[in-house]
Scaffold this active site. Structure first.
Site, PDB file in Angstrom:
ATOM      1  N   LYS A  65       0.591  -1.656   0.076  1.00  0.00           N
ATOM      2  CA  LYS A  65       0.300   0.124  -0.532  1.00  0.00           C
ATOM      3  C   LYS A  65       1.075   1.086  -0.326  1.00  0.00           C
ATOM      4  CE  LYS A  65      -3.792  -2.425   1.920  1.00  0.00           C
ATOM      5  NZ  LYS A  65      -4.169  -2.464   3.385  1.00  0.00           N
ATOM      6  N   GLY A  79      -8.647   2.939   0.345  1.00  0.00           N
ATOM      7  CA  GLY A  79      -9.982   3.363  -0.395  1.00  0.00           C
ATOM      8  C   GLY A  79      -9.665   2.227  -1.853  1.00  0.00           C
ATOM      9  N   ASP A 198      -8.807  -3.114  13.965  1.00  0.00           N
ATOM     10  CA  ASP A 198     -10.056  -3.320  13.178  1.00  0.00           C
ATOM     11  C   ASP A 198     -10.213  -4.307  12.271  1.00  0.00           C
ATOM     12  OD1 ASP A 198      -9.892  -1.938   8.928  1.00  0.00           O
ATOM     13  OD2 ASP A 198     -11.197  -1.498  10.816  1.00  0.00           O
ATOM     14  N   SER A 201      -8.374  -3.923   8.469  1.00  0.00           N
ATOM     15  CA  SER A 201      -6.951  -4.747   8.394  1.00  0.00           C
ATOM     16  C   SER A 201      -6.182  -5.711   8.758  1.00  0.00           C
ATOM     17  CB  SER A 201      -6.589  -2.808   9.331  1.00  0.00           C
ATOM     18  OG  SER A 201      -7.279  -1.815   9.462  1.00  0.00           O
TER      19      SER A 201
END
Lengths: 211, 261
Positions: A65, A79, A198, A201
């Site tokens: 990423k 996103g 989360d 992730s």
């Protein structure tokens, strides 16, 4: 009115109702991410998790990423994966052209300007939330870019679905003028908080240090 | 002196109290008017945090009642001591939480009146609240709250539970409602991972840090907070205005001015 095929939207109300229905079909797929960045005394540390999700399924256990923009500028993207990939590749090539034209090392602010003007033109339909960081002649710089084109200049930033968990670590531990080891540890802990708390992730922590 | 304890004085009073108690609970059982069902919370409280320690429990909440984006009531107590073994904290609509507090107060009075020395413990209160919340949700008239129930159970072990407006309920070592579940819960979980045998004193310090970060990042929060704790040996409840007293306020202000410059 002759018998025409296709959809004829006559009134504004009809157009609005179709727009809202169309949006139901076109639900953007988000990566579900934790990305963050922090400025330390010599430069910038960027961090990201490595999970790419399509709905509730993990598509890629180890995706990258943190995207390369220039030797001295990197960009984390949250996103829609396709949007962040293509947007950062476009800015990478534009920065390379700029470098050839000016004969100088690119500045972070130039990449920022290109990103925000590009995203604003698409009015938020390109779902790319980016953390842009780098070191140039003016010093270390860290920015966030939102899908609609707004930007922030801050000493520490987080984006993505795990951003609140990561931000809690930052707000607890940030201090001005950290050294590289402290900054790396803080970024690692922040991404770890996102990975643990989360669901969007997960997997590994990628870290990039630019100084 | 002997006359004070003669039975003929007590029996009529007990009967009176029973009738009054029955009236109190009668309201809950009547047919409801759909037009008066709760559709949205009006005056709201933000996150409530809780940590279960080896020697007790700690819960914390700030003292703000928000009216949308207006900081309307800046000194309300969203934590309540129910009885000697239970404390509760409420998130969400404050009027509904005041109603819950009234119900809990009546529960304690009922326990007193029975006079057998047994009071409901935290686990019982938690279970009872779960039934109440689920029942209200099933009648499409929810109590728009998330309640954190903390204290001791009958065996004396520390107890920490969470009940939602839709009747979701669970126990945990650390609980947080609302914004706290995104911001404070990661911090509390990390602290408990590093120190599984946390004492009440250590938990209070963790709470103070969590409340500080919540003040940074939650719009609907205030710097003034209250904290209640229950320690195993000493059944003492205290609440304090935390951040001003612990000196964290001095730490926050320089950092904020740094960000502005």
């Amino acid at each position: 009115m002759r018998n025409r095929k296709g959809l004829i939207l006559k009134t504004a109300d009809e157009m609005l109702s179709w727009k809202s229905r169309a949006l139901l079909f076109l639900k953007a797929r988000s990566t579900g991410t934790t990305i963050c960045g922090v400025i330390f005394n010599e430069g910038v540390v960027l961090g990201a998790d490595t999970r790419a999700t399509g709905g509730s399924i993990v598509c890629d256990l180890n995706c990258e990423k943190i995207h390369y923009i220039a030797d001295n500028i990197y960009c984390c993207g949250a996103g829609t994966a396709a949007d962040t990939e293509f947007t950062t590749r476009m800015v990478e090539s534009k920065m390379q052209l700029l470098k050839l034209r000016t004969g100088r090392e690119g500045r972070v602010i130039s990449a920022l300007r290109m990103l925000k003007q590009y995203l604003f033109r698409y009015q938020g339909y390109i779902s790319a939330a980016l953390v842009l960081g780098g070191v140039d002649v003016t010093g270390p710089a860290l920015y966030t870019v939102y899908p609609h084109g707004s930007t922030d200049k801050l000493p520490y930033v987080t984006m993505g679905s795990g951003s609140l968990a990561a931000m809690s670590v930052f707000e607890d531990n940030y201090k001005v003028g950290m050294n590289e080891e402290e900054a790396k540890k803080m970024v690692r802990d922040a991404i770890r908080a996102g990975i643990v708390n989360d669901l969007g992730s997960g997997s590994n922590v990628d870290i990039t240090v630019i100084k | 002196m002997a006359g004070m304890y003669s039975t003929h004085m007590h029996t009529p009073r007990l009967v009176d109290m029973k009738e009054r108690v029955a009236d109190f609970w009668k309201d809950e059982a009547t047919v409801s008017n759909p037009r008066k069902h709760t559709l949205q919370p009006i005056v709201t409280g933000t996150s409530v945090l809780g940590i279960k320690c080896v020697d007790g429990v700690v819960i914390a909440a700030d003292t703000l009642g928000s009216y949308g984006s207006l900081a309307r009531f800046r000194d309300i107590s969203r934590l309540m001591k129910v009885n000697a073994s239970t404390i509760v904290g409420g998130f969400g609509d404050y009027a509904d939480f005041q109603f819950i507090m009234k119900l809990l107060k009546q529960q304690t009075i009922d326990d007193e009146v029975i006079g057998d020395g047994v009071y409901r413990d935290a686990a019982s209160i938690h279970n009872w609240l779960r039934c109440v919340m689920y029942n209200r949700r099933s009648r499409m008239n929810p109590l728009w709250n998330t309640v954190v129930v903390a204290g001791r159970d009958y065996s004396g072990k520390p107890y920490l539970g969470y009940v939602d407006k839709i009747g979701v309920s669970f126990e945990g070592n650390s609980v947080a409602t609302g914004f706290g579940s995104y911001i404070a819960q990661p911090m509390m979980r990390k602290a408990m991972e590093e120190n599984p045998n946390m004492t009440v004193q250590q938990a209070k310090e963790v709470m103070a840090r969590c409340l500080k970060v919540l003040f940074y990042r939650d719009c609907r929060s205030l710097i003034d907070s209250k904290l209640e704790w229950l320690q195993k040996r000493r059944i003492v409840f205290r609440n304090r205005f935390l951040l001003k007293q612990t000196g964290l306020l001095e730490q926050i202000l320089p950092v904020m001015s740094n960000l502005i410059n």
